[in-house]
Design a protein around this motif. Structure first.
Motif, mmCIF file in Angstrom:
data_model
loop_
_atom_site.group_PDB
_atom_site.id
_atom_site.type_symbol
_atom_site.label_atom_id
_atom_site.label_comp_id
_atom_site.label_asym_id
_atom_site.label_seq_id
_atom_site.Cartn_x
_atom_site.Cartn_y
_atom_site.Cartn_z
ATOM 1 N N LEU A 1 54.793 71.701 45.015
ATOM 2 C CA LEU A 1 54.435 72.748 45.983
ATOM 3 C C LEU A 1 53.231 73.546 45.492
ATOM 4 O O LEU A 1 52.358 73.926 46.261
ATOM 5 C CB LEU A 1 55.631 73.674 46.198
ATOM 6 C CG LEU A 1 55.424 74.784 47.223
ATOM 7 C CD1 LEU A 1 55.199 74.207 48.614
ATOM 8 C CD2 LEU A 1 56.606 75.735 47.249
ATOM 9 N N ARG A 2 53.217 73.775 44.183
ATOM 10 C CA ARG A 2 52.123 74.551 43.598
ATOM 11 C C ARG A 2 50.785 73.831 43.761
ATOM 12 O O ARG A 2 49.771 74.446 44.065
ATOM 13 C CB ARG A 2 52.436 74.773 42.126
ATOM 14 C CG ARG A 2 51.473 75.670 41.466
ATOM 15 C CD ARG A 2 52.084 76.334 40.286
ATOM 16 N NE ARG A 2 52.808 77.527 40.676
ATOM 17 C CZ ARG A 2 53.474 78.272 39.810
ATOM 18 N NH1 ARG A 2 53.521 77.918 38.548
ATOM 19 N NH2 ARG A 2 54.085 79.360 40.212
ATOM 20 N N GLU A 3 50.814 72.521 43.547
ATOM 21 C CA GLU A 3 49.596 71.725 43.750
ATOM 22 C C GLU A 3 49.104 71.886 45.189
ATOM 23 O O GLU A 3 47.917 71.992 45.442
ATOM 24 C CB GLU A 3 49.884 70.252 43.414
ATOM 25 C CG GLU A 3 49.106 69.195 44.200
ATOM 26 C CD GLU A 3 47.675 68.994 43.731
ATOM 27 O OE1 GLU A 3 47.239 69.736 42.822
ATOM 28 O OE2 GLU A 3 46.994 68.112 44.286
ATOM 29 N N MET A 4 50.046 71.956 46.123
ATOM 30 C CA MET A 4 49.650 72.092 47.525
ATOM 31 C C MET A 4 49.135 73.501 47.807
ATOM 32 O O MET A 4 48.164 73.688 48.523
ATOM 33 C CB MET A 4 50.832 71.783 48.444
ATOM 34 C CG MET A 4 51.302 70.343 48.360
ATOM 35 S SD MET A 4 52.413 69.910 49.712
ATOM 36 C CE MET A 4 54.009 70.140 48.982
ATOM 37 N N LEU A 5 49.803 74.497 47.212
ATOM 38 C CA LEU A 5 49.475 75.877 47.572
ATOM 39 C C LEU A 5 48.220 76.405 46.886
ATOM 40 O O LEU A 5 47.691 77.438 47.271
ATOM 41 C CB LEU A 5 50.666 76.802 47.276
ATOM 42 C CG LEU A 5 51.895 76.599 48.172
ATOM 43 C CD1 LEU A 5 52.950 77.645 47.891
ATOM 44 C CD2 LEU A 5 51.529 76.609 49.646
ATOM 45 N N VAL B 1 45.308 73.108 35.957
ATOM 46 C CA VAL B 1 46.403 72.295 35.419
ATOM 47 C C VAL B 1 47.469 73.270 34.964
ATOM 48 O O VAL B 1 47.274 74.021 34.017
ATOM 49 C CB VAL B 1 45.932 71.409 34.255
ATOM 50 C CG1 VAL B 1 47.105 70.612 33.691
ATOM 51 C CG2 VAL B 1 44.834 70.470 34.722
ATOM 52 N N PHE B 2 48.567 73.276 35.702
ATOM 53 C CA PHE B 2 49.613 74.254 35.439
ATOM 54 C C PHE B 2 50.448 73.855 34.237
ATOM 55 O O PHE B 2 50.507 72.692 33.847
ATOM 56 C CB PHE B 2 50.529 74.390 36.651
ATOM 57 C CG PHE B 2 49.866 75.010 37.831
ATOM 58 C CD1 PHE B 2 49.601 76.368 37.842
ATOM 59 C CD2 PHE B 2 49.490 74.254 38.922
ATOM 60 C CE1 PHE B 2 48.991 76.953 38.931
ATOM 61 C CE2 PHE B 2 48.875 74.821 40.018
ATOM 62 C CZ PHE B 2 48.626 76.179 40.013
ATOM 63 N N GLN B 3 51.113 74.854 33.724
ATOM 64 C CA GLN B 3 52.005 74.664 32.592
ATOM 65 C C GLN B 3 53.103 73.636 32.913
ATOM 66 O O GLN B 3 53.366 72.733 32.144
ATOM 67 C CB GLN B 3 52.606 76.027 32.285
ATOM 68 C CG GLN B 3 53.427 76.104 31.060
ATOM 69 C CD GLN B 3 53.767 77.552 30.759
ATOM 70 O OE1 GLN B 3 53.083 78.480 31.176
ATOM 71 N NE2 GLN B 3 54.822 77.769 30.036
ATOM 72 N N GLU B 4 53.732 73.815 34.052
ATOM 73 C CA GLU B 4 54.784 72.874 34.433
ATOM 74 C C GLU B 4 54.143 71.734 35.233
ATOM 75 O O GLU B 4 53.140 71.927 35.897
ATOM 76 C CB GLU B 4 55.878 73.570 35.244
ATOM 77 C CG GLU B 4 55.434 74.190 36.533
ATOM 78 C CD GLU B 4 54.861 75.582 36.361
ATOM 79 O OE1 GLU B 4 54.985 76.386 37.291
ATOM 80 O OE2 GLU B 4 54.245 75.873 35.309
ATOM 81 N N PRO B 5 54.724 70.528 35.127
ATOM 82 C CA PRO B 5 54.114 69.395 35.816
ATOM 83 C C PRO B 5 54.078 69.592 37.335
ATOM 84 O O PRO B 5 55.010 70.150 37.907
ATOM 85 C CB PRO B 5 55.005 68.210 35.452
ATOM 86 C CG PRO B 5 56.180 68.753 34.745
ATOM 87 C CD PRO B 5 55.912 70.162 34.371
#
Lengths: 288, 326
Positions: free
Chosen positions: A108-112, B84-88
């Protein structure tokens, strides 16, 4: 490496589009992802079919002996559109709350964080869930003839279209739920809690004629009624039936004495769906 | 474009109710710089990065990233950054290529360019032969590489890496850093990285040490170590007692024996060694010069080690870390 060169040439000002076309591409891509994931989920698809089959052939056959249809109407023919709607209902709602998994597994974070509107993403999610849920009912729809529903192409298309509207409504409802509830353990029962009464109050499993007032009112404020009833009317329009049976098993919906036409019923369903989608988008605040 | 700050932050603050996670920080990152945010879990690094990536709102203060305001020009910022977030955040049911395609479509990249970039990026992160493999079958390191590649797909000006090596084994951590360094050398890009591993912070051009929502100090790793002061020089000699005495007489240094070695603290330890050999007048068997580590730096500025600070956070910090890893 010429990657550096390309990278410079590909700098965002030149690369990234914007505007409606871009939003639509995002929606389409989110939709496509649902399709790709759907292909992985054959087991779930089969499992989801069991319940409606039990309702149709076990409960339907069992009740056929005691329900007096006035002759000429197979009770299972009556039940068929209701069972179709029921099956789409659950798969759609679960497709909607898969957003809880998307959140939990990070996607969801990738999308948001992408430079597109949240509406585009939520819309893609709703359309994707609705499409997969509708596709799942194809197997069930293929059984139409077994329970006396004619294989009329126009009828089947009408049913599919209405199923899609219902699926969209329920996916949107699932999305709405997952905007607020962030754990799957909580989202599942919450969904059941909302859609089970919706299903029972839509007339999917019993005729809406001669209901006590309190029950009649509840069915009329249930948006799902406006999906199930047009489906049943479409089926009944293709049947040769005595007027009494028609009146008893496919009664008109009335608002204070006004007979609501089929077209208006569908509009009500679409309007409710629109409202639910809008509420879902609004609830996904940007800090999610 | 040069001379502009890739990241420019003034008085940035974020409060959750009464808890102030970020307490008014100032920060400038030059274009092309590799900048590190170092601090224990819960120091406010991730919160700060979320604000810079436009996915959280600041309570006060301002910030621009790649020349655009993170609060009022959200879409402009998002186009120009990779995160690139901490969690995948990859979809494990999709293949590597499908994950990249998804990203490119959401970023509105022209189709032909997207196809080229997908090839390049997969090549770059060494996953070209796995492009049609579902990410489910990837190792932790491969997933990370895919995420880094994805963050670069749309050619961002600034790449944010939030704890890029968290939850990875030491070997994979090392290879990720080799990869980031390589990327840095080859591409015209600003990298903003957070870590709570001291050794990893050394890869950066500049570091800001964050503790309890505040930037304690910001400088180059070298300068930070110098500020902490002396290096540690340890020698093994034929006669330790004489060595200690001569160190006091001839160099004015207080020496002590630690772990069987005569140890002194002296600024510029490496430069001191030749003098030591010339003037000590004793046979020196071995010599070790230890530069202060960033651990020492953190300790000097906060009075605690990173590990202590994290333990003080107790079970809740641990649970958070575990949740982040899932």
């Amino acid at each position: 490496m010429n990657a550096i060169q390309t990278l410079r040439d590909a700098r965002p000002d030149r690369v990234v589009a914007g505007g409606l076309g871009h939003e639509l591409r995002a929606t389409a891509m989110v939709w496509r992802r649902e399709m790709i994931r759907f292909r992985h989920d054959r087991t779930r698809m089969v499992a989801m079919l069991l319940q409606p089959l039990l309702f149709l052939f076990v409960m339907g056959t069992g009740l056929a002996g005691v329900v007096d249809t006035g002759g000429g109407l197979d009770f299972r023919t009556f039940l068929f559109p209701g069972v179709l709607a029921m099956s789409v209902l659950f798969s759609a709602a679960f497709a909607g709350i898969s957003l809880v998994w998307d959140r939990e597994f990070g996607f969801l974070r990738e999308m948001l964080v992408a430079p597109v509107s949240k509406s585009a993403i939520i819309l893609g999610k709703c359309l994707g869930g609705a499409t997969t849920a509708t596709l799942q009912t194809l197997v069930l729809l293929a059984l139409a003839g077994v329970v006396g529903v004619p294989y009329d192409p126009l009828l089947l298309l009408t049913l599919l279209a209405l199923l899609f509207v219902g699926a969209l409504m329920l996916t949107a409802l699932g999305v709405l739920i997952s905007a607020r509830i962030k754990q799957m353990q909580a989202a599942m029962p919450a969904t059941q809690l909302i859609i089970t009464p919706m299903m029972f109050l839509s007339g999917a499993l019993f005729p809406m004629a001669g209901l006590p007032d309190w029950l009649a009112v509840l069915t009329k404020i249930n948006p799902l009624t406006y999906v199930v009833q047009p489906m049943r009317s479409a089926v009944f329009a293709h049947l040769e039936l005595p007027p009494a049976a028609r009146a008893a098993f496919d009664p008109a919906i009335t608002w204070g004495g006004w007979v609501v036409p089929g077209g208006v019923q569908v509009l009500v369903a679409l309007a409710c769906t629109g409202l639910i989608v809008a509420a879902g988008v609004a609830l996904f605040n940007r800090t999610d | 474009m040069t001379g502009r700050h890739a990241v420019h932050v003034r008085g940035l603050e974020k409060a959750y109710g009464d808890v102030r996670a970020v307490k008014g920080i100032d920060l400038d990152v030059a274009e092309g710089e590799m900048f590190g945010f170092l601090g224990p879990n819960g120091a406010g690094k991730t919160t700060a990065i979320k604000i810079l990536c436009t996915i959280a709102d600041a309570t006060a203060g301002s910030a621009t990233v790649a020349g655009h305001d993170v609060q009022t020009q959200r879409a402009d910022v998002r186009r120009r950054i990779g995160v690139v977030f901490q969690e995948p955040t990859v979809d494990t049911y999709l293949t590597a290529e499908q994950n990249l395609r998804f990203h490119g479509e959401l970023y509105g990249m022209p189709r032909r360019l997207l196809a080229e970039r997908i090839d390049e990026v997969l090549e770059m992160v060494g996953l070209a032969d796995r492009r049609h493999t579902e990410v489910l079958k990837f190792s932790g390191g491969m997933k990370r590489r895919l995420e880094i590649g994805r963050g670069l797909l749309h050619a961002p000006e600034v790449l944010f890496l939030d704890e890029p090596t968290i939850g990875l084994d030491p070997q994979t951590r090392a290879s990720i850093w080799t990869y980031i360094a390589e990327l840095r050398r080859r591409q015209d890009i600003t990298i903003f990285v957070t870590t709570h591993y001291m050794d990893e912070a050394e890869h950066c051009d500049r570091i800001a040490i964050m503790n309890d929502g505040e930037i304690v100090v910001a400088d180059t790793p070298e300068a930070l170590k110098n500020r902490v002061g002396a290096d540690r020089v340890s020698i093994r000699t034929s006669d330790d007692a004489v060595a200690i005495e001569r160190l006091r007489e001839r160099f004015g240094l207080d020496a002590a024996v630690h772990d069987g070695m005569v140890t002194v603290k002296v600024p510029g330890g490496a430069q001191f060694v030749p003098r030591l050999f010339a003037e000590l007048g004793l046979a020196i068997e071995t010599v070790t010069v230890t530069r202060p580590s960033l651990d020492d730096v953190f300790m000097a500025y906060t009075g605690r080690t990173i590990a202590d600070t994290e333990q003080a956070g107790g079970a809740s910090a641990m649970l958070r870390a575990m949740a982040a890893r899932r």
